[in-house]
Design an enzyme around this catalytic site. Structure first.
Site, PDB file in Angstrom:
ATOM      1  N   CYS A 110      -2.241  -2.230   8.081  1.00 60.70           N
ATOM      2  CA  CYS A 110      -2.184  -3.168   6.956  1.00 60.70           C
ATOM      3  C   CYS A 110      -0.988  -4.111   7.027  1.00 60.70           C
ATOM      4  O   CYS A 110      -1.095  -5.278   6.643  1.00 60.70           O
ATOM      5  CB  CYS A 110      -2.184  -2.400   5.644  1.00 60.70           C
ATOM      6  SG  CYS A 110      -3.747  -1.523   5.348  1.00 60.70           S
ATOM      7  N   ASP A 138       0.779  -1.243   0.000  1.00 63.12           N
ATOM      8  CA  ASP A 138       0.000   0.000   0.000  1.00 63.12           C
ATOM      9  C   ASP A 138       0.809   1.292   0.000  1.00 63.12           C
ATOM     10  O   ASP A 138       0.443   2.275   0.668  1.00 63.12           O
ATOM     11  CB  ASP A 138      -0.956   0.015   1.196  1.00 63.12           C
ATOM     12  CG  ASP A 138      -1.946  -1.117   1.195  1.00 63.12           C
ATOM     13  OD1 ASP A 138      -1.917  -1.941   0.262  1.00 63.12           O
ATOM     14  OD2 ASP A 138      -2.746  -1.203   2.141  1.00 63.12           O
ATOM     15  N   LYS A 140      -6.621  -4.942  -3.066  1.00 58.59           N
ATOM     16  CA  LYS A 140      -7.275  -5.528  -1.900  1.00 58.59           C
ATOM     17  C   LYS A 140      -8.306  -4.560  -1.328  1.00 58.59           C
ATOM     18  O   LYS A 140      -8.058  -3.365  -1.221  1.00 58.59           O
ATOM     19  CB  LYS A 140      -6.237  -5.896  -0.833  1.00 58.59           C
ATOM     20  CG  LYS A 140      -5.425  -4.741  -0.254  1.00 58.59           C
ATOM     21  CD  LYS A 140      -4.338  -5.276   0.679  1.00 58.59           C
ATOM     22  CE  LYS A 140      -3.585  -4.173   1.400  1.00 58.59           C
ATOM     23  NZ  LYS A 140      -4.390  -3.433   2.387  1.00 58.59           N
TER      24      LYS A 140
END
Length: 232
Positions: A165, A27, A132
């Site tokens: 995350c 990310d 995701k």
């Protein structure tokens, strides 16, 4: 057979076989890292995340040179938000929410400029990018299949944020039997205390979720896997 290569890490050396190793980059998106983006709209100092870019770029170069597969993830949602549960969409009190117009397009919406990875860490054409909808990289994605198809059993984990995350993905991976090493200067948090405690939690109790090492140790170990070019 015991893997021949190791990385000096906490709580103990991380042993690995280069043939079953992958680098996971979580990310590193414009919405989270760029000034004026979603992360900053929540009142966060994006500079704390941006410190990750330089060491991670160097680690990417080393991994690519060593032939280690690189897998990138991006958190985000379909334009109609059908994959974004209300519990996520409405949580907290941000000035802007997922799907709202932001400086870099609709926030965390697939295909928007802000949803993509920062230029300094852009994936190569042959590298896998996993989209995701949740915090963890395994939830509702093809990551397990990608790893299985490539025979990957060990992961170098990088990206943001450490306590959300990254932690969620490492816990998911641990439950699925993967060995994970979190690269300490290649993960970041908006909260320095969360960064410190998040890393400590991973290596606690003999490595309850995995191992932790800095990028210098990881790069040195990866360099050692590359066969020297024969003299002409």
């Amino acid at each position: 057979m015991t893997p021949a290569h190791h990385i000096s890490a906490q709580p103990s050396d991380f042993r690995f076989d280069p043939g079953t190793l992958a680098l996971l980059v979580i990310d590193m998106q414009r919405d989270f890292l760029l000034p004026g983006g979603f992360g900053e709209s929540l009142g966060n100092d994006v500079g704390l995340l941006r410190t990750v870019i330089e060491p991670l770029a160097a680690l990417l170069d080393t991994a690519r040179a060593a032939g280690i597969p690189v897998i990138h993830t991006r958190e985000g949602h379909l334009p109609d938000l059908s994959d974004c549960p209300p519990a996520k969409l409405l949580r907290g009190s941000p000035s802007q929410r997922i799907g709202d117009p932001g400086r870099f397009g609709r926030i965390l919406i697939r295909g928007e400029y802000g949803h993509d990875i920062v230029d300094e860490l852009a994936p190569r054409a042959d590298e896998v990018v996993i989209d995701k909808p949740g915090k963890g990289a395994f939830h509702a994605t093809e990551l397990a299949e990608v790893l299985g198809d490539s025979g990957i059993r060990t992961l170098l984990v990088t990206g943001v944020t450490t306590e959300v995350c990254v932690h969620t993905t490492v816990r998911e991976a641990n439950d699925r039997g993967y060995d994970c090493l979190v690269v300490s200067d290649c993960v970041g948090s908006y909260f320095p205390e969360f960064q410190r405690v998040g890393l400590a939690m991973i290596a606690a109790q003999g490595g309850i979720f995995g191992w932790v090492a800095d990028s210098a140790a990881v790069r040195a170990a990866l360099d050692s896997t590359v066969s020297p070019t024969p003299a002409q």
